[in-house]
Design an enzyme around this catalytic site. Structure first.
Site, mmCIF file in Angstrom:
data_model
loop_
_atom_site.group_PDB
_atom_site.id
_atom_site.type_symbol
_atom_site.label_atom_id
_atom_site.label_comp_id
_atom_site.label_asym_id
_atom_site.label_seq_id
_atom_site.Cartn_x
_atom_site.Cartn_y
_atom_site.Cartn_z
ATOM 1 C CE1 TYR A 235 -2.886 5.366 -14.626
ATOM 2 C CE2 TYR A 235 -2.250 5.744 -12.261
ATOM 3 C CZ TYR A 235 -3.143 5.702 -13.441
ATOM 4 O OH TYR A 235 -4.310 6.451 -13.041
ATOM 5 C CB ILE B 63 -12.292 5.696 -8.427
ATOM 6 C CG1 ILE B 63 -12.054 7.325 -8.122
ATOM 7 C CG2 ILE B 63 -13.903 5.623 -8.925
ATOM 8 C CD1 ILE B 63 -12.496 7.929 -7.305
ATOM 9 C CG ASN C 243 -11.738 8.615 -18.315
ATOM 10 O OD1 ASN C 243 -11.578 8.566 -17.387
ATOM 11 N ND2 ASN C 243 -12.260 7.447 -18.977
ATOM 12 C CE LYS D 105 -3.750 8.701 -16.024
ATOM 13 N NZ LYS D 105 -4.871 8.986 -16.982
ATOM 14 C CB SER E 246 -3.715 9.329 -11.354
ATOM 15 O OG SER E 246 -3.532 8.378 -10.052
ATOM 16 N N GLY F 188 -12.545 6.677 -23.411
ATOM 17 C CA GLY F 188 -12.632 5.717 -22.451
ATOM 18 C C GLY F 188 -14.128 5.749 -21.806
#
Length: 261
Positions: free
Chosen positions: A165, A198, A93, A169, A151, A17
């Site tokens: 998600y 971020i 990543n 993580k 995350s 990524g």
């Protein structure tokens, strides 16, 4: 694609990524550190980035692959094994976080099995397969750095994050701890960075009026009163990829401005 040859002070890093956001900032930082870098991304822009950054002392290369495809992962790992002298640093990543059309998270009862499997494939299975590919040669050489990007959502409940998600993580964190335990005796470290909010193209998706409004609203809950920058994650990854972090493994580094717990 030419082999990396000749004496270099740096090492060779692969960043998944790496064509945007945190990944691109990491590519730029590791290149600045003097490492040769391989950008592994599904975007053709990776090639342009590699050409713009590459220097004789620290070359940058691009490999195009869809990390949701096991066939693509197999193809690209075989190619990298044949093309590059060694891979010393692996930064996993790449990640996806499907949202509703309005930018809000997908509730559990609306997540399809297909979408669940796609998120797990990119966020978790690709991390597993690439780490499995890299760890053997690293252990044989007695040195290696694997840094996995998780995350804050893998550490605690996040209302803006979907269950697929968050679960992926959290699994990355648990996987990394086991990886660290198994690789440690041969001098290979494995660590996780867990970013908060971020400012990246992925985070610029909002259920509010604009991404700026979402960032500003989120910043009010952050002790530092702002969202993070990709460069701040990249500097942490740079440290974990260096000899300065040689006694750190199995750790989760929270890079979130003080929001945790």
């Amino acid at each position: 694609m030419m082999e990396i040859t000749g004496p270099r002070t740096g090492k060779t890093a692969v960043v998944t990524g790496g064509a945007s956001g945190i990944g691109l900032a990491t590519v730029q930082r590791l290149h600045q550190d003097g490492h040769a870098v391989v950008i592994l991304d599904r975007s053709d822009q990776a090639g342009d980035i590699a050409r713009d950054l590459s220097t004789g002392e620290a070359p940058v290369y691009a490999e195009i692959a869809d990390l949701s495809s096991m066939d693509d992962i197999g193809r690209v790992t075989r190619r990298m094994a044949e093309t590059y002298d060694s891979v010393d640093i692996l930064v996993n990543n790449a990640g996806i976080h499907p949202k509703r059309p309005d930018g809000s998270h997908v509730p559990i009862d609306e997540i399809s099995l297909e979408q669940w499997n796609q998120v797990m494939a990119v966020n978790l299975t690709a991390t597993f397969l690439l780490s499995q590919w890299a760890m053997g040669p690293m252990r044989a050489r007695g040195w290696g750095r694997i840094v996995n990007v998780a995350s804050r959502a893998g550490r605690m409940y996040m209302p803006i994050s979907g269950a697929h998600y968050s679960a992926s993580k959290a699994a990355v964190i648990a996987f990394t701890r086991t990886l660290a335990g198994e690789c440690g005796p041969e001098g290979v470290t494995a660590n996780t960075v867990a970013p908060g909010r971020i400012r990246t193209p992925l985070s610029d998706v909002s259920g509010l009026d604009s991404s700026q409004n979402l960032h500003e609203a989120f910043a009010q809950s952050v002790p530092l009163r702002r969202v993070g920058r990709p460069e701040e994650l990249a500097s942490t990854i740079s440290f974990l990829a260096s000899d300065d972090s040689s006694f750190i493994t199995g750790a989760v580094i929270d890079v979130n401005g003080g929001v945790f717990g």
